[in-house]
Motif scaffolding. Structure first.
Motif, PDB file in Angstrom:
ATOM      1  N   THR A  85     -10.800 -15.673  19.092  1.00 52.82           N
ATOM      2  CA  THR A  85     -12.101 -15.001  18.998  1.00 52.82           C
ATOM      3  C   THR A  85     -11.943 -13.489  19.057  1.00 52.82           C
ATOM      4  O   THR A  85     -12.702 -12.735  18.418  1.00 52.82           O
ATOM      5  N   GLU A  86     -10.948 -13.004  19.825  1.00 49.00           N
ATOM      6  CA  GLU A  86     -10.689 -11.567  19.896  1.00 49.00           C
ATOM      7  C   GLU A  86     -10.152 -11.066  18.556  1.00 49.00           C
ATOM      8  O   GLU A  86     -10.520  -9.981  18.086  1.00 49.00           O
ATOM      9  N   VAL A  87      -9.276 -11.862  17.939  1.00 40.53           N
ATOM     10  CA  VAL A  87      -8.757 -11.482  16.629  1.00 40.53           C
ATOM     11  C   VAL A  87      -9.896 -11.465  15.614  1.00 40.53           C
ATOM     12  O   VAL A  87      -9.980 -10.584  14.759  1.00 40.53           O
ATOM     13  N   ALA A  88     -10.817 -12.463  15.745  1.00 45.18           N
ATOM     14  CA  ALA A  88     -11.964 -12.504  14.835  1.00 45.18           C
ATOM     15  C   ALA A  88     -12.825 -11.263  15.017  1.00 45.18           C
ATOM     16  O   ALA A  88     -13.314 -10.672  14.038  1.00 45.18           O
ATOM     17  N   ARG A  89     -13.039 -10.857  16.280  1.00 44.72           N
ATOM     18  CA  ARG A  89     -13.822  -9.639  16.526  1.00 44.72           C
ATOM     19  C   ARG A  89     -13.147  -8.412  15.910  1.00 44.72           C
ATOM     20  O   ARG A  89     -13.800  -7.524  15.383  1.00 44.72           O
ATOM     21  N   THR A 141     -16.879 -31.148  18.454  1.00 43.22           N
ATOM     22  CA  THR A 141     -16.769 -30.720  17.052  1.00 43.22           C
ATOM     23  C   THR A 141     -17.546 -29.452  16.749  1.00 43.22           C
ATOM     24  O   THR A 141     -17.500 -28.955  15.626  1.00 43.22           O
ATOM     25  N   ASP A 142     -18.227 -28.936  17.724  1.00 44.77           N
ATOM     26  CA  ASP A 142     -18.994 -27.708  17.523  1.00 44.77           C
ATOM     27  C   ASP A 142     -18.015 -26.539  17.364  1.00 44.77           C
ATOM     28  O   ASP A 142     -17.198 -26.260  18.253  1.00 44.77           O
ATOM     29  N   GLN A 143     -18.080 -25.842  16.209  1.00 44.95           N
ATOM     30  CA  GLN A 143     -17.139 -24.755  15.928  1.00 44.95           C
ATOM     31  C   GLN A 143     -17.281 -23.585  16.882  1.00 44.95           C
ATOM     32  O   GLN A 143     -16.369 -22.774  17.017  1.00 44.95           O
ATOM     33  N   ARG A 144     -18.403 -23.494  17.565  1.00 43.24           N
ATOM     34  CA  ARG A 144     -18.564 -22.425  18.549  1.00 43.24           C
ATOM     35  C   ARG A 144     -17.587 -22.593  19.703  1.00 43.24           C
ATOM     36  O   ARG A 144     -17.297 -21.634  20.421  1.00 43.24           O
ATOM     37  N   PHE A 145     -17.113 -23.833  19.899  1.00 48.38           N
ATOM     38  CA  PHE A 145     -16.148 -24.103  20.961  1.00 48.38           C
ATOM     39  C   PHE A 145     -14.717 -24.175  20.421  1.00 48.38           C
ATOM     40  O   PHE A 145     -13.801 -24.551  21.144  1.00 48.38           O
ATOM     41  N   ASP A 146     -14.513 -23.811  19.103  1.00 51.58           N
ATOM     42  CA  ASP A 146     -13.170 -23.848  18.483  1.00 51.58           C
ATOM     43  C   ASP A 146     -12.820 -22.427  18.010  1.00 51.58           C
ATOM     44  O   ASP A 146     -13.372 -21.929  17.034  1.00 51.58           O
ATOM     45  N   HIS A 147     -11.931 -21.766  18.764  1.00 51.78           N
ATOM     46  CA  HIS A 147     -11.559 -20.392  18.435  1.00 51.78           C
ATOM     47  C   HIS A 147     -10.895 -20.286  17.073  1.00 51.78           C
ATOM     48  O   HIS A 147     -11.087 -19.296  16.357  1.00 51.78           O
ATOM     49  N   ASP A 148     -10.077 -21.299  16.693  1.00 50.59           N
ATOM     50  CA  ASP A 148      -9.429 -21.269  15.379  1.00 50.59           C
ATOM     51  C   ASP A 148     -10.473 -21.291  14.273  1.00 50.59           C
ATOM     52  O   ASP A 148     -10.370 -20.566  13.276  1.00 50.59           O
ATOM     53  N   ALA A 149     -11.495 -22.139  14.456  1.00 49.61           N
ATOM     54  CA  ALA A 149     -12.556 -22.218  13.448  1.00 49.61           C
ATOM     55  C   ALA A 149     -13.331 -20.906  13.385  1.00 49.61           C
ATOM     56  O   ALA A 149     -13.749 -20.459  12.310  1.00 49.61           O
ATOM     57  N   THR A 150     -13.525 -20.285  14.581  1.00 51.40           N
ATOM     58  CA  THR A 150     -14.222 -18.990  14.602  1.00 51.40           C
ATOM     59  C   THR A 150     -13.450 -17.962  13.793  1.00 51.40           C
ATOM     60  O   THR A 150     -14.014 -17.233  12.970  1.00 51.40           O
ATOM     61  N   GLY A 152     -11.183 -18.603  11.487  1.00 56.27           N
ATOM     62  CA  GLY A 152     -11.188 -19.017  10.092  1.00 56.27           C
ATOM     63  C   GLY A 152     -12.463 -18.617   9.386  1.00 56.27           C
ATOM     64  O   GLY A 152     -12.436 -18.217   8.216  1.00 56.27           O
ATOM     65  N   GLY A 153     -13.589 -18.725  10.085  1.00 57.13           N
ATOM     66  CA  GLY A 153     -14.841 -18.330   9.472  1.00 57.13           C
ATOM     67  C   GLY A 153     -14.871 -16.855   9.131  1.00 57.13           C
ATOM     68  O   GLY A 153     -15.383 -16.454   8.075  1.00 57.13           O
ATOM     69  N   ALA A 156     -12.520 -16.099   6.173  1.00 58.95           N
ATOM     70  CA  ALA A 156     -13.065 -16.536   4.887  1.00 58.95           C
ATOM     71  C   ALA A 156     -14.109 -15.576   4.340  1.00 58.95           C
ATOM     72  O   ALA A 156     -14.345 -15.541   3.132  1.00 58.95           O
ATOM     73  N   THR A 157     -14.745 -14.819   5.198  1.00 56.68           N
ATOM     74  CA  THR A 157     -15.846 -13.948   4.756  1.00 56.68           C
ATOM     75  C   THR A 157     -15.463 -12.475   4.707  1.00 56.68           C
ATOM     76  O   THR A 157     -16.327 -11.619   4.492  1.00 56.68           O
ATOM     77  N   THR A 158     -14.199 -12.162   4.932  1.00 56.02           N
ATOM     78  CA  THR A 158     -13.728 -10.769   4.881  1.00 56.02           C
ATOM     79  C   THR A 158     -12.565 -10.689   3.885  1.00 56.02           C
ATOM     80  O   THR A 158     -11.931 -11.699   3.560  1.00 56.02           O
TER      81      THR A 158
END
Length: 746
Positions: A85-89, A141-150, A152-153, A156-158
């Protein structure tokens, strides 16, 4: 006299030896077939490193920046790896500034175990008390609880390009499902070549990002492969995995930033079935590579030659302008082990190498290795430089040869290679031509040293018994003054003989005669050498000497006559000592002639002497014999008289037609050195007056003058002419008599 090989050929041997080294170097280089030994490649690399340091830092294009996970960032955010999540930020913060592309010099090969979804499994016994199993599964399965999915999202958008790494050696862990998926459209020119034919570096397996993260627009490997010295100089733009070329992270960053979908690899056909690469084109950018598809990095300078921004600062909202930039995310923290060696230093963040590649492509200035330029330069330097250096060392002084050799090497390295090539972006190997020039320098210098040493020994051995030590030393110091090949020069030739030696030798025992003769010859030879003469040979009791060779002597006639007169003085001093020993008194005769003769080595190929030959040599010998007729001790030819008349006073003796010659010569007797006394001057004038009457057949007038001279001083020469006159008065010569005396014996 001289028993050695022809020195003329020996002097040219150093140049010939240098040329042989050049020929051998060309043959060896030809045998390389374009593949140099590893030690030469390493030496070339070291030379290139030196050139980088000579050049110093080079400005970047300004389009490439680095976001650095540095020590400061780790202290602010925490140890690595950070939660995804920090990398995503971090990606969101960078992407919000509008960069052209973001590259991750990081691989996320394992799931993020800090994700809450992995903690739900441990909390499930407590959660079932409040939630149904269906609700619990929804939480998992909620992606909010999956840092990898966060992450990845966000990826995908940057404009993010993910990195991965190839494992090149077989470690037995290959997973066929772990395959990177770059979005590149790849073509090959010429089209008849297959991807499998390209000589790219081969990978065994790919260490890729976890599927939840690997949903970026593209991916690229970030392998950097140092050479055997541990220094990174080249970076592959493509590597082959299962026969398919995969692009590097830097190449994909440029492609994505330029919004280009297709890339073309250019190769060339080879008669041996090889297809070396020429380069890669991305849009309007052509990127030259080596045959294996590697870009030779034009490093901008030491570490941090690009703008660096701390990842912690970016996360904490400190504003940075990444607008239209190519942003590479990497690490310089020592504990994360991504530090590399480059020509500028041993501690350079790996991300900066990728930044350099990106900047090289954008700026169009990567280094290129031109094999044909290298081949041409190598042959040119080896042949032209080697022959020039060999000539300098062989035919100039050691100082000029050494300075010339160093200047040639420095010129080749600094001007030819650095200024004309390296600064223009061309890298060529110069170690081989430099080694060749150094070999020519060493071989010719050593050969020269051996030749000079042999030449000195040759000169000392050949001339030490025939010329003075001062002349020998001058020849040793300046051997170029010595010409041993046959050459025509004007010299003075000298013959000396003992009068009545046959009768003297019959009265002495052989040992006594040998001691006497050696003592006499030694004394006379010392006088010759002391007056800059060269003892040519001994002929029994006779001495033949020359002046004006082997060293030039502008006053060779003067020195020869001075030596002859010194011999008379020496004999007068030696006679009393010889008389005490019971040795006979002796008289000598000297003949001196000046003229052009052939001087040099004459004889067979196995034995030869340094001597003179020619008609003027024979004339000097005849003059020596004429002393017995005229009762003189020294006789000069007219050319010698003309050469010495400013230093000596000489008297005309006669005009003689010597045995074997038709042309008469005037002969002279030296009376004194310098200005004559009144008595000598008057005697000479009267004698020459009498000689004029004699040659004009006015015998009575001549007889009267000669009788008056004889009354003043007895002289065998007066008796000779009075005898001739009496004979002519009894039997007159023919009317056409020219007054010349014809000698019938030697």
């Amino acid at each position: 006299m001289l028993r050695a090989k022809n020195l003329y050929l020996a002097v040219s041997s150093p140049f010939a030896t240098g040329c042989l080294v050049v020929v051998a170097a060309c043959l060896v280089f030809y045998s390389f077939g374009g593949v140099k030994p590893r030690f030469l490649e390493q030496l070339d690399n070291q030379i290139t490193d030196v050139m980088f340091r000579w050049r110093g830092p080079h400005p970047s294009s300004g389009s490439v920046v680095v976001v650095d996970i540095d020590e400061k960032s780790l202290s602010q955010i925490g140890q690595w790896p950070w939660p995804r999540t920090e990398v995503a930020r971090l990606l969101e913060a960078i992407a919000g500034q509008g960069p052209k592309a973001i590259a991750m010099d990081i691989v996320f090969a394992e799931v993020d175990r800090t994700s809450p979804r992995y903690g739900l499994g441990e909390l499930e016994p407590f959660l079932v008390q409040r939630f149904s199993l269906e609700e619990i599964n929804d939480l998992k399965t909620d992606q909010r609880f999956d840092h990898d999915a966060t992450l990845g999202g966000v990826v995908a958008t940057t404009p993010t390009i993910l990195g991965y790494v190839f494992q090149c050696s077989d470690d037995g862990l290959k997973n066929p499902a772990s395959v990177p998926f770059p979005s590149i459209n790849l073509s090959l020119e010429p089209k008849e070549i297959n991807f499998a034919d390209l000589p790219l570096r081969k990978a065994y397996r790919a260490i890729v990002n976890v599927p939840a993260v690997a949903i970026a627009q593209s991916e690229g490997f970030f392998n950097v492969i140092p050479d055997p010295s541990g220094t990174v100089r080249k970076v592959p733009l493509f590597m082959a995995y299962d026969g398919i070329p995969y692009p590097s992270l830097a190449l994909e960053v440029v492609r994505m930033g330029l919004d280009v979908s297709s890339v073309t690899i250019y190769a060339t056909t080879h008669s041996r079935g090889r297809f070396p690469l020429l380069g890669v084109s991305v849009g309007s950018h052509f990127i030259p590579t080596d045959s294996a598809g590697q870009l030779t990095v034009n490093f901008r300078g030491p570490g941090r030659s690009f703008p660096y921004y701390s990842a912690g600062d970016v996360l904490n909202g400190r504003t940075h302008s990444f607008k239209d930039k190519y942003v590479l995310i990497g690490t310089s923290a020592a504990g994360l082990h991504d530090l590399r060696a480059t020509p500028f230093g041993t501690v350079v963040p790996g991300v900066e190498i990728h930044a350099s590649v990106v900047d090289n492509i954008l700026n169009g200035d990567p280094l290129r290795h031109d094999i044909y330029t290298e081949i041409g330069l190598t042959y040119t330097v080896i042949i032209a430089g080697g022959v020039t250096l060999a000539a300098l060392l062989a035919y100039s002084s050691p100082l000029i040869g050494g300075l010339g050799g160093m200047a040639l090497i420095v010129f080749t390295l600094v001007y030819g290679t650095y200024h004309q090539l390296f600064l223009q972006g061309v890298v060529v190997g110069v170690s081989y031509p430099l080694l060749t020039l150094s070999s020519v320098f060493v071989v010719v210098t050593l050969f020269n040293y051996c030749i000079k040493d042999r030449e000195k020994r040759f000169i000392q051995g050949a001339f030490s018994h025939y010329v003075s030590p001062q002349v020998v030393q001058e020849l040793v110091d300046a051997p170029e003054k010595l010409i041993l090949a046959g050459q025509e020069r004007e010299l003075t030739v000298f013959f000396n003989d003992i009068r009545g030696f046959t009768s003297i030798s019959e009265s002495m025992a052989s040992p006594e005669l040998a001691r006497f003769l050696n003592e006499y010859l030694s004394a006379m030879s010392d006088i010759i050498m002391a007056h800059q003469g060269t003892v040519d040979k001994y002929i029994g009791d006779a001495i033949m000497a020359i002046w004006g060779a082997p060293l030039p002597d502008q006053e060779h006639a003067v020195h020869a006559l001075r030596a002859a007169m010194a011999m008379g003085d020496a004999l007068r001093k030696l006679q009393p000592e010889w008389s005490k020993k019971g040795l006979p008194a002796i008289e000598i005769g000297v003949g001196i002639n000046t003229g052009r003769v052939s001087v040099g080595n004459f004889g067979s190929t196995q034995r030869f002497d340094y001597t003179v030959i020619g008609d003027n040599v024979n004339l000097a010998s005849r003059l020596e014999g004429l002393n017995k007729i005229y009762g003189t001790s020294i006789l000069l030819s007219e050319p010698t008289y003309e050469a010495v008349k400013g230093a000596f006073f000489c008297q005309l003796v006669d005009r003689v037609r010597v045995k074997g010659k038709d042309r008469p010569v005037a002969i002279y007797q030296p009376r004194c050195e310098g200005e004559p006394s009144t008595k000598i001057l008057e005697q000479s004038k009267k004698f020459e007056e009498a000689l004029g009457y004699y040659q004009g057949q006015n015998f009575y007038q001549a007889r009267a003058i000669l009788l008056s001279l004889q009354q003043e001083e007895q002289s065998p020469m007066y008796d000779l002419y009075l005898g001739r006159i009496d004979a002519f008065l009894f039997d007159p010569p023919p009317p056409d008599w020219d007054g010349v005396f014809t000698a019938t014996s030697k």
